[in-house]
Write a protein that holds these residues in place. Sequence first.
Motif, PDB file in Angstrom:
ATOM      1  N   THR A 127      -5.265   3.645   5.041  1.00 38.17           N
ATOM      2  CA  THR A 127      -4.334   2.524   4.933  1.00 38.17           C
ATOM      3  C   THR A 127      -4.667   1.450   5.978  1.00 38.17           C
ATOM      4  O   THR A 127      -4.687   0.259   5.676  1.00 38.17           O
ATOM      5  CB  THR A 127      -2.888   3.036   5.128  1.00 38.17           C
ATOM      6  N   ILE A 138       0.854  -1.192   0.000  1.00 41.85           N
ATOM      7  CA  ILE A 138       0.000   0.000   0.000  1.00 41.85           C
ATOM      8  C   ILE A 138       0.888   1.240   0.000  1.00 41.85           C
ATOM      9  O   ILE A 138       1.902   1.300   0.714  1.00 41.85           O
ATOM     10  CB  ILE A 138      -0.909   0.033   1.254  1.00 41.85           C
ATOM     11  N   GLY A 192       0.081   5.008   0.890  1.00 38.33           N
ATOM     12  CA  GLY A 192      -1.065   5.716   1.426  1.00 38.33           C
ATOM     13  C   GLY A 192      -0.784   7.134   1.875  1.00 38.33           C
ATOM     14  O   GLY A 192       0.106   7.377   2.678  1.00 38.33           O
ATOM     15  N   SER A 217      -5.916  -2.363   5.092  1.00 36.27           N
ATOM     16  CA  SER A 217      -5.079  -3.490   5.534  1.00 36.27           C
ATOM     17  C   SER A 217      -5.879  -4.432   6.432  1.00 36.27           C
ATOM     18  O   SER A 217      -5.709  -5.653   6.364  1.00 36.27           O
ATOM     19  CB  SER A 217      -3.802  -2.991   6.219  1.00 36.27           C
ATOM     20  N   ALA A 259       3.255  -1.165   3.920  1.00 33.76           N
ATOM     21  CA  ALA A 259       2.348  -0.037   3.744  1.00 33.76           C
ATOM     22  C   ALA A 259       3.182   1.216   3.951  1.00 33.76           C
ATOM     23  O   ALA A 259       3.688   1.464   5.047  1.00 33.76           O
ATOM     24  CB  ALA A 259       1.205  -0.103   4.753  1.00 33.76           C
ATOM     25  N   GLY A 310       3.582   5.122   4.097  1.00 33.01           N
ATOM     26  CA  GLY A 310       2.838   6.371   4.244  1.00 33.01           C
ATOM     27  C   GLY A 310       3.564   7.478   3.493  1.00 33.01           C
ATOM     28  O   GLY A 310       4.773   7.428   3.298  1.00 33.01           O
TER      29      GLY A 310
END
Lengths: 467, 468
Positions: free
Chosen positions: B201, B193, B195, B205, B218, B220
């Motif tokens: 996010t 991801i 995000g 998830s 993930a 950010g």
Amino acid sequence: MSHLERLLTGEPRVATAGVDLLAEGVESQGATVVRTDWRPPLEGTEDALATITAAVDLDAANREAVGRLVGTHPHWAGIAVASEVIPAMGERTFLHAGPPLEWADCSGPMRGALIGAMIYEGLAGTPEEAIALGPEIELSPCHHHRSVGPMAGVVSPTMPVSVIEDANGEGVSYATLNEGLGKVLRYGAFAPEVIERLRWIDKVLAPVLADVLRRRGPVDLRSIVSQALQMGDDGHNRNRAATSLLLRELAPSLIDGEGPADRRAEVFRFLNSNDHFMLNLVMAAGKIGVDAAAGVRGSSLVTTMARNGTEFGIRLSGTGDAWFTAPAPVVDGLYLGAFTAEDANLDIGDSAITETVGLGGFAMAASPAIVGFVGGTASGAVQRTLTMYEITLTEHPDYKIPILESRGTPTGIDAVRVVRTGILPVINTGIAGKEAGVGMVGAGIVDAPVACFTSAVQALAEECSNA
Amino acid sequence: MDHIEVRRRTYHDSVRLMQASAAVQKIAGVEVALIAMATDLNLGLLEDLHFEVPGDTVPDDMIVAIRASSEGAIPAALTALEGALVVAPASGGGMLAPPQPHLLSSAARLSDLNLGLISVPGPHAFVEAADALRAGLNVMIFSDNVSVEHEIALKRLGVEKDLLVMGPDCGTAIVGGIGLGFANAVRPGPVGIVGASGTGTQHISCLLDDAGVGISHALGTGSRDLSAAVGALATLQGIEALDADPATRVIVIVSKPPAPEIAAKVRALAAECSTPTVMCMIGEDTLEAGATAALAILGVEAPAPESWPAAVSAHRPGTIRGLFSGGTLRDEARMVLRGLMGEPAAELEMIDFGDDEYTRGRPHPMIDQRLRLDQLAATSADPAVGVALIDVVLGYGSHPDPASELAPVIEDAVAAGLAVVVSLCGAAGDPQGRDRQAASLNEAGAAVFSSNAAAAAHAHALMEGGSA
């Protein structure tokens, strides 16, 4: 593999700055976490730090500057007359330690040393005459003339000086020959025996050493200092090992030298009795390094820390010749005999150049013999050295500390890291009596003043945003 | 009176002797003390002090010279001297341990690290992050209040150094299975991801985790990354990194709808990727739809999101009030409600307690729920409101047991006739125990949904139907 790919192929190994809760969250998952003890920068530097960070590649600038600093290889090449070799030294120029100073602002020991030097130069016959003449002589910092001097650091035109040369470059520097302890000019003493010793240095010590150096060739100072750190010196307050090593280097040529044997024996005895003889040479060796490191745009490397007994001043590589000063601090120390803190002058001398190049207080872990200055424990000394790593840019490639698994000494003070961490450079130093003529009253440690670093970083920010 | 003593062949170094002199001098009644080796210098000092200098000393003798106002002070002085001359044994271990570093770059010098997690006050974050990047660390900047200029400078530096700059204002990331900031304990798996929204996010998830599909990473980017000014620098870098990552088989990009030229840039890069991508634009698509699309690519049929219906069916009539801790969840709920009820949805009171206006001087509502609890209690007393819609975000970094505080307030609210709908963002493995939290909230009378969109739709149905 790129940095970013490396991050994604392994586990994150995390350092945290700020909220502890976030660190705990990562720790709870079993990941490697190093928590920092982050704190806001010193007051008044927040905007300056942002400006510098945005304007220059601070790391690259500092790498360049500190690379030049540790890239020098100073040798003691010879002896010469001050006014004949030191740049811009006129007949009435008197060099002194620390930042620029007016006669009227001189502390007791500085005034005393200048009085002694005027008598030595024959400009005055008595202390009274010297005092009357004081306002007329030309005072200039040693640091402006490729020179450094311990304590008052006074260099007058006809004094003999050591000439230090850089085997790796064009650098050259100068320092007087160390007079020993007790009543000496550098501590502001000017009694007849003080002047007499200076004359002996000129008439006997200097020519004999000049002859020795001529015949044996230059002495590798970097090598001696490296070895001395293995033998318990810090390079500032303890130079016993370095002086002993120097004497070994000089001895053969001293013994089979020219001139009367008794004069050579006198020189041998003098060097043997003066544990600090090497100090002036270590300082001048440092001066070669900091001069090489000066003038790198954007660099926050501290190239000078020096005190004139009234003010403490620093200079940065990236801010040209500007001094950033604050009142000289009081030394936290131990006193000889019946002397007390009442008798002490404020911090004085160019000898903080040793700390500036990774010796002295920064190398205290190498010198358990002098730990008493920091409160009496060897572990305290080790911790001080370890603390200095955080405000320095590199580890010296040759100056190694055995107990730290031969890690290089913390070298090259970064003013930006000083204001960001609030950790101030620690200096081992002698303490001069505040009355002219008294001499040494003790020894101790002192932190460089905060205000010097705050204003230096602000000036660097201005320099960066103008360029 | 003077006490003079010569200790033959007794050596102590000058520092210790100065300390000893100082210690003796502190004893009441002692006027002067000089403890020193019998060097010429020290003998001279002794003379200056008008002590009677012993005649037959050599330099390796130690002299003890004490002048006291009375004889009685001497024994105490000598005791102090012995104490000062005793050599303390070396302290045990730890002497060589480096002090705790202050700066991330210092930490990076001491250990092999690859990520700096920065949550210092915003005005300081730029300097800290730039220094960490120059020291070779990727950074996640949790701090907000960092200027756009500084964000751009940091992200350019990141691109130059091939290091990721997550943030500023980045609340959530998962790297190599480790959650950073607010993140859920989701299983490892094939979905990566990128995000710009932390709770977005988290939500995706968790939905994937419920479907048995895990997360590779993930990443950010911070809420402003897809603005025209920042130009999606971190998003583009993150997509490239995930595309190159062998563990990632689908990339999901979660963001508010970006400026058209930025969207085009992101889509262009996504089209070049060898890994299939899903764009989940909050306000256009639901997060649930994003998760479903990712699952479809993997050939997994999305299960119906978990829900725990309320036991109580009767509630008072009235409008919906939203009390959120996640801005993205709030925005999504509003979008869903607008889809169901049109423009009047804009008039609903939908508060994001994570907004700056509510977090000044207090922790984030995912950590400290007090403000929201008060508002929920106040809402029970407001007859205009029939349905309260709230989110509860679980995971690392969040409150350790939010249901324990919420349940009593929900019970009171339900007793007052209010319907309470909870959007529960959590993974089964979260430290708070997602199912335990759900059960506890449910027992208190709330309808609980693991899909935020489903929670919003349910709230709407309650409002329309009067009961459900």
